[in-house]
Design a protein around this motif. Structure first.
Motif, PDB file in Angstrom:
ATOM      1  N   GLN A   2       0.845  -1.190   0.000  1.00  0.00           N
ATOM      2  CA  GLN A   2       0.000   0.000   0.000  1.00  0.00           C
ATOM      3  C   GLN A   2       0.882   1.243   0.000  1.00  0.00           C
ATOM      4  OE1 GLN A   2      -2.720  -0.324   3.333  1.00  0.00           O
ATOM      5  NE2 GLN A   2      -4.196  -1.439   2.084  1.00  0.00           N
ATOM      6  N   GLN A   4       0.910   5.498   0.339  1.00  0.00           N
ATOM      7  CA  GLN A   4       0.167   6.632   0.881  1.00  0.00           C
ATOM      8  C   GLN A   4       0.915   7.914   0.548  1.00  0.00           C
ATOM      9  OE1 GLN A   4      -2.777   6.462   2.751  1.00  0.00           O
ATOM     10  NE2 GLN A   4      -2.889   8.691   2.749  1.00  0.00           N
ATOM     11  N   SER A   6       1.334  12.052   0.406  1.00  0.00           N
ATOM     12  CA  SER A   6       0.978  13.210   1.231  1.00  0.00           C
ATOM     13  C   SER A   6       1.840  14.398   0.853  1.00  0.00           C
ATOM     14  CB  SER A   6       1.157  12.884   2.712  1.00  0.00           C
ATOM     15  OG  SER A   6       2.509  12.582   2.990  1.00  0.00           O
ATOM     16  N   CYS A  21       5.732   9.798  -0.183  1.00  0.00           N
ATOM     17  CA  CYS A  21       4.944   8.591  -0.401  1.00  0.00           C
ATOM     18  C   CYS A  21       5.488   7.519   0.523  1.00  0.00           C
ATOM     19  CB  CYS A  21       5.038   8.152  -1.857  1.00  0.00           C
ATOM     20  SG  CYS A  21       4.172   6.613  -2.231  1.00  0.00           S
ATOM     21  N   SER A  24       3.841   0.603   2.664  1.00  0.00           N
ATOM     22  CA  SER A  24       3.690  -0.366   3.739  1.00  0.00           C
ATOM     23  C   SER A  24       4.720  -1.466   3.547  1.00  0.00           C
ATOM     24  CB  SER A  24       2.276  -0.959   3.728  1.00  0.00           C
ATOM     25  OG  SER A  24       2.026  -1.628   2.505  1.00  0.00           O
ATOM     26  N   THR A  77      10.158   5.264   2.108  1.00  0.00           N
ATOM     27  CA  THR A  77       9.531   6.456   1.553  1.00  0.00           C
ATOM     28  C   THR A  77      10.165   6.866   0.230  1.00  0.00           C
ATOM     29  OG1 THR A  77      10.999   7.904   2.803  1.00  0.00           O
ATOM     30  CG2 THR A  77       8.878   7.384   3.804  1.00  0.00           C
ATOM     31  N   TYR A  94       0.276  11.291  -7.974  1.00  0.00           N
ATOM     32  CA  TYR A  94       0.195   9.904  -7.526  1.00  0.00           C
ATOM     33  C   TYR A  94       1.597   9.297  -7.465  1.00  0.00           C
ATOM     34  CZ  TYR A  94      -4.718  10.360  -8.927  1.00  0.00           C
ATOM     35  OH  TYR A  94      -6.021  10.763  -9.069  1.00  0.00           O
ATOM     36  N   GLY A 114      -0.683   4.825  -5.131  1.00  0.00           N
ATOM     37  CA  GLY A 114      -1.215   5.527  -3.975  1.00  0.00           C
ATOM     38  C   GLY A 114      -2.499   6.238  -4.346  1.00  0.00           C
ATOM     39  N   GLN A 115      -3.100   6.901  -3.379  1.00  0.00           N
ATOM     40  CA  GLN A 115      -4.415   7.499  -3.584  1.00  0.00           C
ATOM     41  C   GLN A 115      -4.354   8.895  -4.191  1.00  0.00           C
ATOM     42  OE1 GLN A 115      -2.722   7.924  -0.970  1.00  0.00           O
ATOM     43  NE2 GLN A 115      -3.213   9.926  -0.128  1.00  0.00           N
ATOM     44  N   THR A 117      -2.420  13.012  -4.109  1.00  0.00           N
ATOM     45  CA  THR A 117      -2.451  14.204  -3.271  1.00  0.00           C
ATOM     46  C   THR A 117      -2.512  15.417  -4.192  1.00  0.00           C
ATOM     47  OG1 THR A 117      -1.338  15.379  -1.456  1.00  0.00           O
ATOM     48  CG2 THR A 117       0.092  14.340  -3.094  1.00  0.00           C
TER      49      THR A 117
END
Length: 123
Positions: A2, A4, A6, A21, A24, A77, A94, A114-115, A117
């Motif tokens: 995953q 993420q 930001s 980013c 996980s 990251t 993304y 990722g989702q 930002t």
């Protein structure tokens, strides 16, 4: 896996912004990491990519000399340092990852996303 992303926000032209980013688990196996963006009404476009150890980097012409991609495998990251931003940099950004070694510049080549930002460049 995953991802993420930001760090997005509103920034004025000429200023800087740093996107991050977080992946996980370990990203050591994620051989290629990349950033893409999609502006309103436009197709998703490649921004930058970095190989597994940071030894190879590739940037889109539109961001060369302004954006820098980096990764920290110990912290899982990937970052995108955006300097001298322009209004045309406004988009949802993304992060993406894939286990394929090398530099990947097409979105279809990435398995993990990722989702997104939102970055807005405006005065």
């Amino acid at each position: 896996v995953q991802l993420q992303a930001s760090g997005g926000g509103l920034v004025q032209p000429g200023e800087s912004l740093r996107l991050s980013c977080a992946a996980s688990g370990t990203i050591f196996s994620l051989a290629t990491m990349g950033w893409f963006r999609q502006a309103p009404g436009k197709e998703r476009e490649f921004v930058a990519a970095i190989n597994w150890n940071g030894g190879r980097i590739y940037n889109a012409d539109s961001v060369k000399g302004r954006f820098t991609i980096s990764r920290d495998n110990a912290k899982n990251t990937v970052a995108l340092q955006m300097n001298s931003v322009k209004p045309e940099d406004t988009a949802v950004y993304y992060c993406a990852a894939d286990k394929t070694y090398g530099i990947l510049t097409r979105g279809s080549e990435y398995d993990y996303w990722g989702q997104g930002t939102l970055v807005t460049v405006s005065s």
